[in-house]
Motif scaffolding. Structure first.
Motif, PDB file in Angstrom:
ATOM      1  N   UNK A 198       0.820  -1.218   0.000  1.00 16.23           N
ATOM      2  CA  UNK A 198       0.000   0.000   0.000  1.00 16.23           C
ATOM      3  C   UNK A 198       0.850   1.264   0.000  1.00 16.23           C
ATOM      4  N   UNK A 199       2.152   1.097  -0.154  1.00 18.19           N
ATOM      5  CA  UNK A 199       3.066   2.247  -0.098  1.00 18.19           C
ATOM      6  C   UNK A 199       2.764   3.233  -1.229  1.00 18.19           C
ATOM      7  N   UNK A 200       2.864   4.513  -0.916  1.00 15.07           N
ATOM      8  CA  UNK A 200       2.604   5.552  -1.923  1.00 15.07           C
ATOM      9  C   UNK A 200       3.882   5.864  -2.693  1.00 15.07           C
ATOM     10  N   UNK A 201       3.743   6.007  -4.001  1.00 14.09           N
ATOM     11  CA  UNK A 201       4.866   6.388  -4.875  1.00 14.09           C
ATOM     12  C   UNK A 201       4.470   7.633  -5.651  1.00 14.09           C
ATOM     13  N   UNK A 202       5.405   8.573  -5.754  1.00 17.03           N
ATOM     14  CA  UNK A 202       5.106   9.851  -6.416  1.00 17.03           C
ATOM     15  C   UNK A 202       5.622   9.940  -7.849  1.00 17.03           C
ATOM     16  N   UNK A 203       6.434   8.977  -8.255  1.00 16.59           N
ATOM     17  CA  UNK A 203       6.984   9.041  -9.607  1.00 16.59           C
ATOM     18  C   UNK A 203       7.307   7.644 -10.099  1.00 16.59           C
ATOM     19  N   UNK A 204       7.445   7.525 -11.420  1.00 19.26           N
ATOM     20  CA  UNK A 204       7.801   6.239 -12.018  1.00 19.26           C
ATOM     21  C   UNK A 204       9.236   5.860 -11.624  1.00 19.26           C
ATOM     22  N   UNK A 211       1.441   2.335 -14.006  1.00 20.96           N
ATOM     23  CA  UNK A 211       0.661   2.657 -15.205  1.00 20.96           C
ATOM     24  C   UNK A 211      -0.344   3.768 -14.955  1.00 20.96           C
ATOM     25  N   UNK A 212      -0.736   3.943 -13.708  1.00 24.50           N
ATOM     26  CA  UNK A 212      -1.578   5.098 -13.394  1.00 24.50           C
ATOM     27  C   UNK A 212      -0.800   6.391 -13.647  1.00 24.50           C
ATOM     28  N   UNK A 213       0.441   6.428 -13.164  1.00 26.80           N
ATOM     29  CA  UNK A 213       1.303   7.593 -13.402  1.00 26.80           C
ATOM     30  C   UNK A 213       1.661   7.707 -14.892  1.00 26.80           C
ATOM     31  N   UNK A 214       1.902   6.564 -15.519  1.00 26.12           N
ATOM     32  CA  UNK A 214       2.298   6.550 -16.933  1.00 26.12           C
ATOM     33  C   UNK A 214       1.195   7.112 -17.826  1.00 26.12           C
ATOM     34  N   UNK A 215      -0.047   6.655 -17.597  1.00 28.46           N
ATOM     35  CA  UNK A 215      -1.166   7.138 -18.415  1.00 28.46           C
ATOM     36  C   UNK A 215      -1.440   8.614 -18.168  1.00 28.46           C
TER      37      UNK A 215
END
Length: 629
Positions: A62-68, A98-102
């Motif tokens: 569930x860790x949050x990531x801010x960038x690819x 893919x959420x960040x990618x799209x």
């Protein structure tokens, strides 16, 4: 008794599987990017490979990531380490990437279109981060597959070892003598049983049932070492009592998912713990089962609530799909209409993001339906603006052509013809559609400058003629004033004076165009009044002279009077016929134009003159009739 224990534990095992599936659905971050190409993501085995502490694994899932870049760094760390990542974490990393990618790709496309790019020519460029992501995920997939196969092999080996242990205990539990003699070996086999943990899931229940059966049989046959057996029963009772207490305490655990997982661990310990005294077996099991039932009901209620919420979310998302589809069908004819609907679509998209997940089997389908409606709308919008851009370009070329024509005419001195041509160009300009504001303003300024250049030159040339027209206006008004004074005077030689003034009036040149009609009306009104008065006076004199001459006619005989009367009657009928003809023709005239209105006034004057002449003839006929008497 054995069957009741086994059924309850079987139920517990089934619920473990259910919870693993449901928990994965709940804790793994879902995204509309679920339709990502399956080749880009690593597939995990059905059974997770436990290689990390549970709390740590849940945090990573569930860790949050801010960038690819952050996600790729985590993937590289997994590849370089000896750990085998949890399926939940791998799915989470894939979904967030893919959420960040799209989002990044859509932002690039929007920037391209906002800067005037052609939607048809837009291309999705290769992304280096995505290539790295796919490569790392492929390695992780292979790593998880390798770990999965190793675990499966270990399970098969543990199965064989546990089956061998069961066979040995079975052989020991044939007679009391054998049981007493092999007690130490039996304890050793129990210890070994606990060391061999996982086995294939489909064999687990049957394996445990056989193991428990022969262990209980062994204890029931154990007579010689009764103290050892009683001691084992006591220790097992203490352990199972603690397991019951731990299970009962789970009722106060606020995290129902965590409570359920802890309960499964307690079940496993309960399985591995040996039997208690025969008379206590049902009692201790009933207590443990009652505590388990509380947790299982809470767990079931939790997922029923979750499913109900997901069904409600599905209804909300279906409603948004219907709204988006309805908006996408609208035929928008102007850019303002398209922008209005665009705002409504974006508002629906924002609302969509606030709604949670739909049921797993429908989540992807409902998103694909929503995405299709949005794509249809924005595709049609792009086509509209593409066509509008082409139309703008065509309109700009037409207006450029008009600008060139206006510039070519701007130096002309053929004032009348060029004025007509420029006015025609201005009318044509109004029929041409819109162009982009920036170029449109420049074209209009150029066109207006060319027109103004010509009309300013023409006005400068005609300035003297306009002064002369105003002078003529003043002269004609002065003549009209003199005619009005003659009406009041009604003196001698009136006809001659009127004749002189009308000749002067006709010799005066043009007056300003806007004053022409009013001046014409005023001039003819005063003339009509004068001529009417002159005509009446002249007619009266002619009738009086006619009466005076009747005696001379009578002296020539009665036939002479009758002949004169006949001539006057024919004249009377002739005048009457002319009046009828004029009045009929009057009905066909169109008075919508100023010229038509002037002609009607003139015809009305002629009709009135004919009527006056007819009245004069009538008076002469009456004079003859009076003479005949």
């Amino acid at each position: 008794m054995m069957d009741s224990h086994e059924n309850a534990l079987n139920q517990g095992t089934k619920e473990v599987k259910l919870s693993e599936k449901a928990t994965t659905n709940e804790t793994t971050e879902k995204s509309e990017a679920q339709n990502v190409n399956a080749d880009t993501a690593a597939k995990s085995p059905d059974q997770p490979v436990e290689t990390q502490p549970k709390d740590e694994a849940e945090n990573l899932a569930t860790k949050a990531y801010n960038s690819k870049k952050e996600i790729i760094e985590r993937l590289k760390a997994i590849v370089d380490s000896d750990e085998t990542p949890e399926k939940a974490e791998v799915e989470h990393l894939k979904t967030v990437f893919y959420k960040l990618h799209f989002a990044e790709r859509e932002a690039q496309q929007k920037t391209y279109l906002d800067n005037g790019g052609d939607p048809e020519k837009y291309q999705v460029l290769p992304d280096e981060d995505e290539e790295i992501f796919k490569a790392e995920m492929t390695i992780i997939k292979e790593k998880r597959q390798k770990a999965f196969l190793a675990l499966e092999e270990e399970k098969q080996q543990n199965l064989q070892k546990k089956e061998a242990i069961i066979e040995q205990i079975k052989a020991m539990a044939t007679t009391p003598d054998e049981a007493n003699k092999n007690f130490d070996q039996f304890k050793k086999l129990q210890h070994e049983w606990k060391e061999f943990k996982t086995v294939p899931a489909e064999k687990s229940n049957e394996l445990w049932r056989n193991y428990q059966l022969y262990v209980e049989q062994f204890y029931d046959l154990l007579n010689l070492n009764r103290e050892a057996r009683e001691y084992d029963f006591k220790k097992n009772l203490e352990k199972k009592t603690k397991l019951c207490e731990a299970a009962e305490k789970l009722a106060d655990e606020p995290d129902i998912i965590s409570a359920f997982h802890q309960l499964q661990e307690l079940h496993q310990e309960y399985r591995e713990t040996g039997p208690v005294a025969k008379e206590l077996r049902e009692q201790i099991w009933t207590r443990f089962k009652a505590a388990s039932t509380v947790i299982n009901k809470r767990h079931q209620q939790h997922f029923e609530t979750l499913r109900a919420r997901e069904e409600e979310n599905l209804k909300k998302k279906t409603n948004l799909c219907e709204k988006a589809e309805e908006l996408a069908k609208k035929e928008n004819k102007t850019s303002a209409e398209w922008e209005k609907i665009t705002k409504e679509i974006i508002a629906i998209q924002q609302e969509w993001k606030t709604i949670g997940f739909a049921p797993q089997k429908m989540n992807v389908k409902i998103f694909e339906r929503f995405r299709a409606a949005c794509d249809d709308f924005f595709g049609r919008k792009g086509e509209f603006f593409k066509q509008m851009k082409e139309q703008f370009a065509e309109n700009a070329e037409k207006k450029k052509a008009l600008v060139e024509k206006a510039k070519a005419l701007s130096e002309s001195t053929d004032w009348k013809a060029t004025s007509d041509k420029l006015i025609a160009l201005q009318k044509e300009w109004k029929t041409i559609g819109m162009v982009p504001k920036k170029i449109g303003d420049q074209l209009w300024n150029d066109f207006l400058a060319a027109c103004n250049h010509f009309f300013e030159a023409r006005n400068a040339i005609h300035a003297d003629s306009r002064n002369e027209e105003y002078q003529n206006l003043s002269k004609k008004r002065d003549i009209i004033s003199q005619l009005k004074e003659l009406v009041e005077q009604a003196g001698e030689n009136l006809h001659e004076k009127v004749q002189q003034l009308t000749e002067q009036y006709n010799k005066v040149g043009h007056v300003p165009y806007k004053e022409k009609d009013n001046l014409y009306k005023e001039y003819h009104e005063v003339l009509d009044k004068i001529y009417k008065d002159l005509h009446i006076t002249a007619a009266r004199k002619r009738v009086d002279n006619f009466r005076n001459n009747l005696k001379k006619v009578a002296d020539r005989g009665v036939d002479a009077l009758d002949n004169e009367r006949g001539r006057l009657l024919r004249r009377y009928e002739q005048l009457k016929q002319e009046i009828n003809t004029y009045e009929n023709n009057l009905g066909f005239l169109n008075i919508s134009s100023k010229k038509g209105n002037s002609l009607i006034d003139e015809m009305n004057r002629r009709i009135q003159k004919l009527k006056d002449d007819m009245d004069e003839v009538k008076q002469k006929i009456k004079a003859i009739d009076a003479e005949n008497k």
